[in-house]
Design a protein around this motif. Structure first.
Motif, mmCIF file in Angstrom:
data_model
loop_
_atom_site.group_PDB
_atom_site.id
_atom_site.type_symbol
_atom_site.label_atom_id
_atom_site.label_comp_id
_atom_site.label_asym_id
_atom_site.label_seq_id
_atom_site.Cartn_x
_atom_site.Cartn_y
_atom_site.Cartn_z
ATOM 1 N N ASP A 81 0.795 -1.233 0.000
ATOM 2 C CA ASP A 81 0.000 0.000 0.000
ATOM 3 C C ASP A 81 0.829 1.285 0.000
ATOM 4 O OD1 ASP A 81 0.917 -0.330 2.623
ATOM 5 O OD2 ASP A 81 -0.871 0.601 3.483
ATOM 6 N N ARG A 82 2.138 1.166 -0.200
ATOM 7 C CA ARG A 82 3.009 2.354 -0.169
ATOM 8 C C ARG A 82 3.127 2.982 -1.557
ATOM 9 N NH1 ARG A 82 7.567 -1.319 2.081
ATOM 10 N NH2 ARG A 82 7.197 -1.798 -0.072
ATOM 11 N N LEU A 83 3.625 4.206 -1.610
ATOM 12 C CA LEU A 83 3.821 4.870 -2.904
ATOM 13 C C LEU A 83 4.830 4.123 -3.769
ATOM 14 C CD1 LEU A 83 3.751 8.648 -1.928
ATOM 15 C CD2 LEU A 83 1.945 7.251 -2.949
ATOM 16 N N GLU A 84 5.826 3.505 -3.156
ATOM 17 C CA GLU A 84 6.785 2.696 -3.929
ATOM 18 C C GLU A 84 6.072 1.534 -4.614
ATOM 19 O OE1 GLU A 84 7.792 2.631 -0.094
ATOM 20 O OE2 GLU A 84 7.827 4.725 -0.700
ATOM 21 N N ASP A 85 5.082 0.965 -3.915
ATOM 22 C CA ASP A 85 4.308 -0.142 -4.488
ATOM 23 C C ASP A 85 3.438 0.347 -5.646
ATOM 24 O OD1 ASP A 85 5.288 -2.037 -2.549
ATOM 25 O OD2 ASP A 85 3.915 -1.119 -1.112
ATOM 26 N N ALA A 86 2.905 1.565 -5.510
ATOM 27 C CA ALA A 86 2.112 2.145 -6.595
ATOM 28 C C ALA A 86 2.986 2.336 -7.831
ATOM 29 C CB ALA A 86 1.493 3.471 -6.161
ATOM 30 N N GLN A 87 4.213 2.790 -7.630
ATOM 31 C CA GLN A 87 5.135 2.975 -8.761
ATOM 32 C C GLN A 87 5.484 1.635 -9.399
ATOM 33 O OE1 GLN A 87 6.137 5.967 -10.169
ATOM 34 N NE2 GLN A 87 6.707 4.511 -11.775
ATOM 35 N N LYS A 88 5.726 0.623 -8.565
ATOM 36 C CA LYS A 88 6.021 -0.714 -9.096
ATOM 37 C C LYS A 88 4.841 -1.249 -9.909
ATOM 38 C CE LYS A 88 9.221 -2.130 -5.465
ATOM 39 N NZ LYS A 88 9.427 -3.029 -4.314
ATOM 40 N N LEU A 89 3.618 -0.999 -9.430
ATOM 41 C CA LEU A 89 2.433 -1.440 -10.169
ATOM 42 C C LEU A 89 2.344 -0.720 -11.509
ATOM 43 C CD1 LEU A 89 -0.196 -3.056 -10.380
ATOM 44 C CD2 LEU A 89 -1.325 -1.223 -9.087
ATOM 45 N N ALA A 90 2.561 0.586 -11.510
ATOM 46 C CA ALA A 90 2.523 1.357 -12.762
ATOM 47 C C ALA A 90 3.572 0.829 -13.739
ATOM 48 C CB ALA A 90 2.750 2.841 -12.478
ATOM 49 N N ASP A 91 4.773 0.582 -13.258
ATOM 50 C CA ASP A 91 5.845 0.064 -14.108
ATOM 51 C C ASP A 91 5.510 -1.339 -14.619
ATOM 52 O OD1 ASP A 91 7.247 2.409 -13.623
ATOM 53 O OD2 ASP A 91 8.545 1.497 -12.090
ATOM 54 N N PHE A 92 4.836 -2.118 -13.789
ATOM 55 C CA PHE A 92 4.488 -3.490 -14.162
ATOM 56 C C PHE A 92 3.411 -3.529 -15.255
ATOM 57 C CE2 PHE A 92 1.829 -7.274 -13.603
ATOM 58 C CZ PHE A 92 2.769 -8.266 -13.811
ATOM 59 N N VAL A 93 2.385 -2.710 -15.133
ATOM 60 C CA VAL A 93 1.270 -2.789 -16.095
ATOM 61 C C VAL A 93 1.520 -1.972 -17.366
ATOM 62 C CG1 VAL A 93 -0.436 -3.324 -14.329
ATOM 63 C CG2 VAL A 93 -0.126 -0.962 -15.032
ATOM 64 N N ARG A 94 2.416 -1.014 -17.318
ATOM 65 C CA ARG A 94 2.648 -0.137 -18.477
ATOM 66 C C ARG A 94 2.931 -0.912 -19.771
ATOM 67 N NH1 ARG A 94 5.412 3.446 -16.120
ATOM 68 N NH2 ARG A 94 3.718 4.911 -15.863
ATOM 69 N N PRO A 95 3.753 -1.969 -19.758
ATOM 70 C CA PRO A 95 3.993 -2.703 -21.004
ATOM 71 C C PRO A 95 2.716 -3.314 -21.618
ATOM 72 C CG PRO A 95 5.668 -3.273 -19.394
ATOM 73 C CD PRO A 95 4.621 -2.452 -18.680
ATOM 74 N N MET A 96 1.694 -3.497 -20.838
ATOM 75 C CA MET A 96 0.443 -4.067 -21.351
ATOM 76 C C MET A 96 -0.305 -3.069 -22.239
ATOM 77 S SD MET A 96 -0.742 -6.207 -18.012
ATOM 78 C CE MET A 96 -1.864 -7.296 -18.858
ATOM 79 N N LEU A 97 0.057 -1.786 -22.169
ATOM 80 C CA LEU A 97 -0.575 -0.791 -23.035
ATOM 81 C C LEU A 97 -0.259 -1.046 -24.507
ATOM 82 C CD1 LEU A 97 -0.089 2.414 -20.887
ATOM 83 C CD2 LEU A 97 -2.269 1.334 -21.482
ATOM 84 N N GLU A 98 0.722 -1.873 -24.764
ATOM 85 C CA GLU A 98 1.041 -2.285 -26.131
ATOM 86 C C GLU A 98 -0.122 -3.085 -26.736
ATOM 87 O OE1 GLU A 98 4.116 -5.471 -28.202
ATOM 88 O OE2 GLU A 98 4.543 -4.745 -26.199
ATOM 89 N N ALA A 99 -0.890 -3.763 -25.883
ATOM 90 C CA ALA A 99 -1.943 -4.658 -26.354
ATOM 91 C C ALA A 99 -3.352 -4.116 -26.175
ATOM 92 C CB ALA A 99 -1.826 -6.001 -25.634
ATOM 93 N N VAL A 104 -7.550 0.144 -16.786
ATOM 94 C CA VAL A 104 -8.206 0.680 -15.594
ATOM 95 C C VAL A 104 -7.726 -0.143 -14.406
ATOM 96 C CG1 VAL A 104 -10.406 0.967 -14.402
ATOM 97 C CG2 VAL A 104 -10.249 1.450 -16.847
ATOM 98 N N LEU A 105 -7.235 0.532 -13.392
ATOM 99 C CA LEU A 105 -6.801 -0.137 -12.170
ATOM 100 C C LEU A 105 -7.866 0.051 -11.107
ATOM 101 C CD1 LEU A 105 -3.095 1.012 -12.312
ATOM 102 C CD2 LEU A 105 -4.008 -1.237 -12.877
ATOM 103 N N ASP A 106 -8.387 -1.063 -10.624
ATOM 104 C CA ASP A 106 -9.461 -1.073 -9.626
ATOM 105 C C ASP A 106 -8.840 -1.449 -8.289
ATOM 106 O OD1 ASP A 106 -11.978 -1.087 -8.438
ATOM 107 O OD2 ASP A 106 -12.445 -3.123 -9.108
ATOM 108 N N LEU A 107 -8.690 -0.473 -7.406
ATOM 109 C CA LEU A 107 -8.080 -0.719 -6.105
ATOM 110 C C LEU A 107 -9.130 -1.197 -5.114
ATOM 111 C CD1 LEU A 107 -5.809 2.450 -5.888
ATOM 112 C CD2 LEU A 107 -5.272 0.186 -6.841
#
Length: 136
Positions: free
Chosen positions: A40-58, A63-66
């Motif tokens: 639940d930390r901001l570092e985790d939010a950044q890791k999530l953004a970095d993780f899902v970003r490559p999926m924008l290719e497809a 939409v991220l549902d927290l």
């Protein structure tokens, strides 16, 4: 998965989505349960953004549902504070993702998602213990 890393699974999903033209025009929703002190930390939010970003290719939009964890009295797992969830959401929005927070309903009655089954199991165990205790 014990056989594949999370990155391998993400990349496999991305490749599969790329093979389906109809899916490439739709929004992909990813639900993420937030647990205090675990993710639940901001570092985790950044890791999530970095993780899902490559999926924008497809897909054109993700939409991220927290989902704040429903506290069912499991040791080591707690719902993050509203402030932590809001900060997490705002960070993901600043990274360009549409991000919503699921509204929790039924907490007071222990009727939120996943809580009824847990309550019923506890009740069954308590009932079984009472039957055994009264038989002795």
């Amino acid at each position: 998965s014990t056989q594949h890393s999370v990155v391998e699974l993400r990349d496999g999903l991305t490749k599969a989505l790329l093979t389906r033209p109809a899916v490439r025009t739709r929004t992909l929703m990813i639900a993420v349960t937030l647990i205090e002190g675990i993710n639940d930390r901001l570092e985790d939010a950044q890791k999530l953004a970095d993780f899902v970003r490559p999926m924008l290719e497809a897909t054109p939009k993700i939409v991220l549902d927290l989902i704040p964890y429903n506290d069912i009295s499991v040791e080591g797992f707690k719902r993050p504070s509203r402030e932590a969830v809001n900060a997490f959401q705002q960070h993901l929005r600043s990274e360009g993702f549409f991000c919503s927070v699921r509204v929790t309903r039924g907490d007071a009655e222990s009727a939120a998602c996943g809580m009824l089954a847990t309550s019923r199991k506890k009740q069954t165990v308590t009932s079984a213990n009472n039957i055994v205790a009264n038989s002795i």
